[in-house]
Design a protein around this motif. Structure first.
Motif, PDB file in Angstrom:
ATOM      1  N   PHE A  64       0.837  -1.199   0.000  1.00 10.08           N
ATOM      2  CA  PHE A  64       0.000   0.000   0.000  1.00 10.08           C
ATOM      3  C   PHE A  64       0.872   1.250   0.000  1.00 10.08           C
ATOM      4  O   PHE A  64       1.824   1.356   0.756  1.00 10.08           O
ATOM      5  N   VAL A  65       0.547   2.204  -0.868  1.00 13.49           N
ATOM      6  CA  VAL A  65       1.252   3.485  -0.882  1.00 13.49           C
ATOM      7  C   VAL A  65       0.234   4.611  -0.789  1.00 13.49           C
ATOM      8  O   VAL A  65      -0.922   4.460  -1.164  1.00 13.49           O
ATOM      9  N   LYS A  66       0.678   5.744  -0.298  1.00 13.47           N
ATOM     10  CA  LYS A  66      -0.220   6.874  -0.107  1.00 13.47           C
ATOM     11  C   LYS A  66      -0.559   7.542  -1.436  1.00 13.47           C
ATOM     12  O   LYS A  66       0.218   7.513  -2.375  1.00 13.47           O
ATOM     13  N   THR A  67      -1.730   8.183  -1.473  1.00 14.50           N
ATOM     14  CA  THR A  67      -2.137   8.908  -2.667  1.00 14.50           C
ATOM     15  C   THR A  67      -1.463  10.272  -2.708  1.00 14.50           C
ATOM     16  O   THR A  67      -0.813  10.703  -1.742  1.00 14.50           O
ATOM     17  N   SER A  68      -1.622  10.978  -3.816  1.00 15.14           N
ATOM     18  CA  SER A  68      -0.926  12.246  -4.021  1.00 15.14           C
ATOM     19  C   SER A  68      -1.360  13.329  -3.040  1.00 15.14           C
ATOM     20  O   SER A  68      -0.581  14.235  -2.735  1.00 15.14           O
ATOM     21  N   ASN A  69      -2.573  13.252  -2.523  1.00  7.74           N
ATOM     22  CA  ASN A  69      -3.091  14.289  -1.633  1.00  7.74           C
ATOM     23  C   ASN A  69      -2.794  14.024  -0.163  1.00  7.74           C
ATOM     24  O   ASN A  69      -3.258  14.764   0.700  1.00  7.74           O
ATOM     25  N   GLU A  70      -2.033  12.991   0.126  1.00  9.76           N
ATOM     26  CA  GLU A  70      -1.647  12.686   1.496  1.00  9.76           C
ATOM     27  C   GLU A  70      -0.208  13.126   1.765  1.00  9.76           C
ATOM     28  O   GLU A  70       0.574  13.340   0.841  1.00  9.76           O
ATOM     29  N   TYR A  71       0.116  13.239   3.035  1.00  5.40           N
ATOM     30  CA  TYR A  71       1.464  13.622   3.451  1.00  5.40           C
ATOM     31  C   TYR A  71       2.433  12.478   3.157  1.00  5.40           C
ATOM     32  O   TYR A  71       2.161  11.322   3.460  1.00  5.40           O
ATOM     33  N   HIS A  72       3.582  12.813   2.543  1.00  4.71           N
ATOM     34  CA  HIS A  72       4.599  11.816   2.221  1.00  4.71           C
ATOM     35  C   HIS A  72       5.882  12.114   3.000  1.00  4.71           C
ATOM     36  O   HIS A  72       6.369  13.255   2.990  1.00  4.71           O
ATOM     37  N   ASP A  73       6.407  11.091   3.655  1.00  5.90           N
ATOM     38  CA  ASP A  73       7.679  11.262   4.360  1.00  5.90           C
ATOM     39  C   ASP A  73       8.801  11.578   3.377  1.00  5.90           C
ATOM     40  O   ASP A  73       9.730  12.319   3.707  1.00  5.90           O
ATOM     41  N   HIS A  74       8.733  11.002   2.185  1.00 11.28           N
ATOM     42  CA  HIS A  74       9.679  11.291   1.103  1.00 11.28           C
ATOM     43  C   HIS A  74       8.841  11.634  -0.127  1.00 11.28           C
ATOM     44  O   HIS A  74       8.117  10.788  -0.642  1.00 11.28           O
ATOM     45  N   VAL A  75       8.944  12.872  -0.556  1.00 14.91           N
ATOM     46  CA  VAL A  75       8.080  13.370  -1.626  1.00 14.91           C
ATOM     47  C   VAL A  75       8.321  12.606  -2.925  1.00 14.91           C
ATOM     48  O   VAL A  75       9.429  12.119  -3.186  1.00 14.91           O
ATOM     49  N   ARG A  76       7.279  12.489  -3.737  1.00 11.43           N
ATOM     50  CA  ARG A  76       7.342  11.785  -5.013  1.00 11.43           C
ATOM     51  C   ARG A  76       6.802  12.661  -6.133  1.00 11.43           C
ATOM     52  O   ARG A  76       6.022  13.586  -5.897  1.00 11.43           O
ATOM     53  N   MET A  77       7.217  12.353  -7.363  1.00  9.78           N
ATOM     54  CA  MET A  77       6.627  13.011  -8.512  1.00  9.78           C
ATOM     55  C   MET A  77       5.131  12.718  -8.547  1.00  9.78           C
ATOM     56  O   MET A  77       4.718  11.576  -8.358  1.00  9.78           O
ATOM     57  N   GLY A  78       4.330  13.744  -8.771  1.00  8.99           N
ATOM     58  CA  GLY A  78       2.888  13.581  -8.790  1.00  8.99           C
ATOM     59  C   GLY A  78       2.219  13.965  -7.484  1.00  8.99           C
ATOM     60  O   GLY A  78       0.984  13.963  -7.397  1.00  8.99           O
ATOM     61  N   CYS A  79       3.005  14.304  -6.457  1.00 10.03           N
ATOM     62  CA  CYS A  79       2.430  14.715  -5.177  1.00 10.03           C
ATOM     63  C   CYS A  79       1.760  16.082  -5.295  1.00 10.03           C
ATOM     64  O   CYS A  79       2.227  16.961  -6.025  1.00 10.03           O
ATOM     65  N   ALA A  80       0.685  16.272  -4.559  1.00 13.01           N
ATOM     66  CA  ALA A  80       0.013  17.564  -4.508  1.00 13.01           C
ATOM     67  C   ALA A  80       0.836  18.523  -3.656  1.00 13.01           C
ATOM     68  O   ALA A  80       1.316  18.159  -2.587  1.00 13.01           O
TER      69      ALA A  80
END
Length: 224
Positions: free
Chosen positions: A90-106
């Motif tokens: 399971f991975v977080k969606t773009s509108n959630e907080y990410h510990d390590h940012v990813r391409m496509g993040c809001a």
């Protein structure tokens, strides 16, 4: 399956799953399944007969990796059924907080935007690309036009902080934006650079989607 068949499958998985995972590097999932042996002429599904099998999921059927032996035809008397499939955590969606940012993040400054690919800038260091219209205020847009369509952090009228996905979760700062309207003879430009100050990316993957379909990229960033 009958309760007795379910118990057979459970015992088989308990006895063999760890060993199978250790021996076969592309084996992703081990589970029980029902295999249809034959089906009568009746439409009623109860006329069909099934048998319990051990389902082994791999990336591609019919391929045996170098230095590996093929699967056995059965384990503990339970026949094997090879299927194509891969376990994806399971991975977080773009509108959630990410510990390590990813391409496509809001991301957010004046409006919501989307983080594009990462670049290694020769002045700012690691940056993320996004759209200028989402990062600049109306007043900053006007100032950008007055400076030949290019604006730097020292000319911005408000705090340069950029958040992911929103305040107060800081990610970095807006350092430069280019906004030029196009015409019949020239292509428009709408781009901004966000200097990544924290929660740096560690891979080239995208966030998860609401429908569970995920994509992967081929790299983390490019060098300019």
């Amino acid at each position: 399956m009958k309760d007795s068949e379910v118990e057979l499958i459970r015992t088989c998985i308990s006895n063999n799953a760890d060993l199978l995972m250790a021996k076969h590097k592309y084996l992703s999932i081990v589970e029980g399944c029902c295999h249809k042996r034959e089906c009568g002429v009746a439409i009623d599904s109860s006329a069909c007969k099934y048998e319990p099998r051990l389902a082994l999921y791999v990336l591609a059927k019919g391929y045996i990796p170098i230095d590996e032996d093929p699967f056995e035809r059965s384990y503990d008397g339970i026949q094997v059924e090879v299927r194509e499939g891969v376990f994806v955590p399971f991975v977080k969606t773009s509108n959630e907080y990410h510990d390590h940012v990813r391409m496509g993040c809001a991301i957010h400054r004046h409006l919501k935007g989307t983080l594009g690919l990462f670049i290694e800038h020769n002045i700012y260091g690691l940056c993320g690309l996004t759209c200028a219209h989402a990062m600049l205020s109306k007043e900053e847009h006007e100032r950008c036009k007055q400076t030949n369509g290019r604006i730097y952090s020292e000319l911005l009228l408000n705090d340069c902080e950029v958040y992911q996905p929103e305040h107060p979760h800081g990610l970095g700062s807006l350092v430069e934006a280019i906004y030029k309207e196009g015409n019949d003879f020239q292509t428009g430009i709408d781009i901004a650079l966000v200097k990544i100050k924290q929660r740096h990316p560690i891979d080239g993957k995208f966030p998860g989607s609401k429908d569970g379909i995920n994509s992967e990229s081929t790299g983390i960033y490019v060098v300019l």
